[in-house]
Design an enzyme around this catalytic site. Sequence first.
Site, PDB file in Angstrom:
ATOM      1  N   LYS A 146       0.845  -1.196   0.000  1.00  0.00           N
ATOM      2  CA  LYS A 146       0.000   0.000   0.000  1.00  0.00           C
ATOM      3  C   LYS A 146       0.880   1.246   0.000  1.00  0.00           C
ATOM      4  CE  LYS A 146      -2.429   1.635   3.728  1.00  0.00           C
ATOM      5  NZ  LYS A 146      -2.334   3.099   3.835  1.00  0.00           N
ATOM      6  N   ASP A 163      -3.555   4.248  -1.757  1.00  0.00           N
ATOM      7  CA  ASP A 163      -4.474   4.754  -0.722  1.00  0.00           C
ATOM      8  C   ASP A 163      -4.487   6.276  -0.814  1.00  0.00           C
ATOM      9  OD1 ASP A 163      -6.124   4.949   1.441  1.00  0.00           O
ATOM     10  OD2 ASP A 163      -4.610   4.396   2.931  1.00  0.00           O
ATOM     11  N   LYS A 207      -7.370   8.123  -1.255  1.00  0.00           N
ATOM     12  CA  LYS A 207      -8.632   8.668  -0.715  1.00  0.00           C
ATOM     13  C   LYS A 207      -9.110   9.870  -1.543  1.00  0.00           C
ATOM     14  CE  LYS A 207      -7.962   7.005   4.015  1.00  0.00           C
ATOM     15  NZ  LYS A 207      -6.542   6.571   4.023  1.00  0.00           N
ATOM     16  N   ASP A 238     -13.540  14.578  -5.216  1.00  0.00           N
ATOM     17  CA  ASP A 238     -13.630  15.799  -6.029  1.00  0.00           C
ATOM     18  C   ASP A 238     -14.953  15.722  -6.772  1.00  0.00           C
ATOM     19  OD1 ASP A 238     -13.008  18.080  -7.686  1.00  0.00           O
ATOM     20  OD2 ASP A 238     -10.876  17.639  -7.430  1.00  0.00           O
ATOM     21  N   THR A 243     -11.800   6.716  10.644  1.00  0.00           N
ATOM     22  CA  THR A 243     -11.911   6.139  11.999  1.00  0.00           C
ATOM     23  C   THR A 243     -11.441   7.112  13.079  1.00  0.00           C
ATOM     24  OG1 THR A 243      -9.799   5.062  11.607  1.00  0.00           O
ATOM     25  CG2 THR A 243     -11.768   3.721  11.335  1.00  0.00           C
ATOM     26  N   ARG A 253       3.545  -0.519  10.395  1.00  0.00           N
ATOM     27  CA  ARG A 253       4.710  -0.498  11.284  1.00  0.00           C
ATOM     28  C   ARG A 253       5.176  -1.845  11.806  1.00  0.00           C
ATOM     29  NH1 ARG A 253       2.045   4.471  14.339  1.00  0.00           N
ATOM     30  NH2 ARG A 253       0.280   3.383  13.383  1.00  0.00           N
TER      31      ARG A 253
HETATM   32  O1  C5P Z   1       1.438   1.121  10.863  1.00  0.00           O
HETATM   33  P1  C5P Z   1       0.006   0.673  10.838  1.00  0.00           P
HETATM   34  O2  C5P Z   1      -0.126  -0.846  10.780  1.00  0.00           O
HETATM   35  O3  C5P Z   1      -0.810   1.275  11.960  1.00  0.00           O
HETATM   36  O4  C5P Z   1      -0.536   1.239   9.463  1.00  0.00           O
HETATM   37  C1  C5P Z   1      -1.894   1.171   9.098  1.00  0.00           C
HETATM   38  C2  C5P Z   1      -2.085   1.793   7.752  1.00  0.00           C
HETATM   39  O5  C5P Z   1      -3.482   1.811   7.470  1.00  0.00           O
HETATM   40  C3  C5P Z   1      -1.622   3.230   7.645  1.00  0.00           C
HETATM   41  O6  C5P Z   1      -1.190   3.425   6.291  1.00  0.00           O
HETATM   42  C4  C5P Z   1      -2.850   4.041   7.920  1.00  0.00           C
HETATM   43  O7  C5P Z   1      -2.842   5.279   7.287  1.00  0.00           O
HETATM   44  C5  C5P Z   1      -3.937   3.151   7.297  1.00  0.00           C
HETATM   45  N1  C5P Z   1      -5.246   3.354   7.883  1.00  0.00           N
HETATM   46  C6  C5P Z   1      -5.530   3.217   9.219  1.00  0.00           C
HETATM   47  N2  C5P Z   1      -6.785   3.419   9.697  1.00  0.00           N
HETATM   48  C7  C5P Z   1      -7.762   3.744   8.859  1.00  0.00           C
HETATM   49  C8  C5P Z   1      -7.513   3.895   7.491  1.00  0.00           C
HETATM   50  C9  C5P Z   1      -6.229   3.687   7.024  1.00  0.00           C
HETATM   51  O8  C5P Z   1      -4.643   2.894  10.001  1.00  0.00           O
HETATM   52  N3  C5P Z   1      -8.990   3.904   9.324  1.00  0.00           N
END
Ligand code: C5P
Length: 244
Positions: A48, A75, A77, A80, A130, A222
């Site tokens: 992603k 991603d 998002k 427009d 979220t 992460r």
């Molecule tokens: O590092 P981590 O596992 O928390 O990353 C989650 C990924 O999913 C990030 O790219 C974050 O922007 C994305 N994301 C999220 N919660 C959402 C939508 C997208 O954590 N509601």
Amino acid sequence: MSNGSSPALQSNSGGDIRDRLIIGLDVPSVEEARSIVSRIGDAATFYKIGYQLGYAGGIEFARELIGQGKKVFLDLKLHDIGNTVEAGVRSIARMGVTFLTVHAYPQTMRGAVAGKAGSDLKILAVTVLTSYDDSDLVDAGYAPVPAAELVAKRAEQARDIGIDGIVCAATEAQRVRSIIGRNRLIVTPGIRPAGADAGDQKRIVTPAEGIRLGANHLVVGRPIVKADDPRAAAEAIVQEIAAA
Ligand code: C5P
């Protein structure tokens, strides 16, 4: 696409289990992203790219990944006027991207569905971010509405417009599944292997729980990209998905 995975990594439907893990390349540079992807090697198939890497050369890097046979989730998002979304999505569809996110506003979703026509691109809708709760929605000018109700309403609209899937927390997956049915996708972030640092994520579940709650794909950032051994971290999650 299966690139020589072992039988243990084949799902019941014959797909490659590795495709169910999407690794969030949330890093500031293409050099870093390239190094992580190369260390992970064939342990993962799907990446992603979001705002951070996307606006730092990540769109070109997406083409590079696709050229290597990897799948890419952009991603971005998008949101427009419908005509602009349609044109943008048409360009993205030509790149060979697999998933793209748009905000779940009806005009935006209709534009996206029109723009991807004739391609394999799947459009995922983000219903309510979220990080928003009921008071944030009022703050943004909405008449008082529980965020959960708005999630449900937008999931219904996404289904009726022909969106391919929804991005939501695993904790919302069962409700969303009851609205969108079996044939659309649920993609969930907020995944942490047991014992991993939650970071800023609040409603976390393990990879196995995410799959059991009905997610088709898990987004993990992460816990893999910051791991000492990203390949081992990815392999462990794929095994957990396979076992679930
Ligand atoms: O590092 P981590 O596992 O928390 O990353 C989650 C990924 O999913 C990030 O790219 C974050 O922007 C994305 N994301 C999220 N919660 C959402 C939508 C997208 O954590 N509601």
